[in-house]
Enzyme design. Sequence first.
Site, PDB file in Angstrom:
ATOM      1  N   ARG A 172      45.414  38.537  38.597  1.00  0.00           N
ATOM      2  CA  ARG A 172      45.691  37.418  39.511  1.00  0.00           C
ATOM      3  C   ARG A 172      46.030  36.145  38.735  1.00  0.00           C
ATOM      4  O   ARG A 172      46.897  35.369  39.130  1.00  0.00           O
ATOM      5  CB  ARG A 172      44.493  37.191  40.451  1.00  0.00           C
ATOM      6  N   LYS A 190      46.078  30.400  42.464  1.00  0.00           N
ATOM      7  CA  LYS A 190      44.717  29.843  42.329  1.00  0.00           C
ATOM      8  C   LYS A 190      44.793  28.636  41.401  1.00  0.00           C
ATOM      9  O   LYS A 190      44.471  28.699  40.215  1.00  0.00           O
ATOM     10  CB  LYS A 190      43.755  30.921  41.821  1.00  0.00           C
ATOM     11  N   GLU A 221      41.400  30.573  55.745  1.00  0.00           N
ATOM     12  CA  GLU A 221      40.226  30.874  54.922  1.00  0.00           C
ATOM     13  C   GLU A 221      39.323  29.656  54.971  1.00  0.00           C
ATOM     14  O   GLU A 221      39.627  28.681  55.653  1.00  0.00           O
ATOM     15  CB  GLU A 221      40.651  31.167  53.481  1.00  0.00           C
TER      16      GLU A 221
HETATM   17  N1  PMP Z   1      39.532  31.205  48.903  1.00  0.00           N
HETATM   18  C1  PMP Z   1      39.422  30.145  48.085  1.00  0.00           C
HETATM   19  C2  PMP Z   1      40.105  28.864  48.458  1.00  0.00           C
HETATM   20  C3  PMP Z   1      38.668  30.241  46.901  1.00  0.00           C
HETATM   21  O1  PMP Z   1      38.564  29.187  46.085  1.00  0.00           O
HETATM   22  C4  PMP Z   1      38.027  31.466  46.591  1.00  0.00           C
HETATM   23  C5  PMP Z   1      37.262  31.626  45.308  1.00  0.00           C
HETATM   24  N2  PMP Z   1      36.206  30.746  45.169  1.00  0.00           N
HETATM   25  C6  PMP Z   1      38.135  32.528  47.489  1.00  0.00           C
HETATM   26  C7  PMP Z   1      38.929  32.379  48.625  1.00  0.00           C
HETATM   27  C8  PMP Z   1      37.474  33.853  47.223  1.00  0.00           C
HETATM   28  O2  PMP Z   1      38.139  34.531  46.196  1.00  0.00           O
HETATM   29  P1  PMP Z   1      37.410  35.566  45.222  1.00  0.00           P
HETATM   30  O3  PMP Z   1      36.751  36.584  46.078  1.00  0.00           O
HETATM   31  O4  PMP Z   1      38.498  36.130  44.400  1.00  0.00           O
HETATM   32  O5  PMP Z   1      36.417  34.777  44.429  1.00  0.00           O
END
Ligand code: PMP
Length: 289
Positions: free
Chosen positions: A50, A149, A182
């Site tokens: 990622r 990210k 989200e």
């Molecule tokens: N959405 C956002 C905006 C995030 O910053 C994160 C991670 N902290 C997630 C979703 C969850 O992602 P992951 O399961 O890969 O940590």
Amino acid sequence: MKIFIDGKYFDREDACISVFDHGLLYGDGIFEGIRIYSGKVFKLAEHIERLYMSAKAILLNIPYTKAGIEEKVLESVRINKVKNGYIRLVVTRGKGDLGIDPAKCDRATVIIIVADISLYPSEYYKKGIKIITASTRRLPADGLDPRIKSINYLNNICAKIEATQAGCLEAVMLNQQGYVTECTGDNIFIIHKDVLLTPNPVTGALNGITRQTVLELAEGLNIETSSVFLTRFDLYNADECFLTGSGAEIIPVIMIDGRTIGTGIPGQVTRRLINKFKERVNQDVIKIR
Ligand code: PMP
């Protein structure tokens, strides 16, 4: 604590980067948050993948191969002797001048911080949390794709401030069309009539590694899953709701905007998935060599 910056390890007090780093000046950079369980790194390959996808999207050249950066992450964990914790892997555009142009930055800065994790207090995992919908909308993908990210979290921070002011730990963010995307640092799931539903990342959400893990676990439990378009109406009328993230793991939600979700206590499916997740974190791991 030993922090990796560009190939060298520094003590916490001495771990500094330039004020001309475009990560600081413009939020120009990307990151990953990764977990260590029982001395093993969880889903490292997926996180590195990622990271490289985020880098490609912003035309950022990471000065290591995937295998090279994996090795540095494992080395950092080994040096810090952390058995259960959290890794913050950051790649910024690096040092440039005061202009925005990334072409002026010669080399990306790579930072690896290995730390203890501070989860939500354990009572919330048993009782569930209350969340709100933020009025701050998630950035549209044609502005800044939320699947990148990026280290610029201002959009999420504005929503997080709303959550805090409402006395909540998290806030749901909608996209420009009013669909659920989200939360500020977590993905969201609901269970409706025994089907596990989560927003499709194209609505404007990060494709969470924990989200992927939960979808796999649900399939293993013969729970039907679907990545869909959800509105607040769907959230309010859900039988169960929970959030996922590398830091948060799986945390039940029992109230959204004052509407009680299901019976107001964490539901059956959520509890089954939490139990399976606990088993899973000891698989799919890379041992610290
Ligand atoms: N959405 C956002 C905006 C995030 O910053 C994160 C991670 N902290 C997630 C979703 C969850 O992602 P992951 O399961 O890969 O940590």
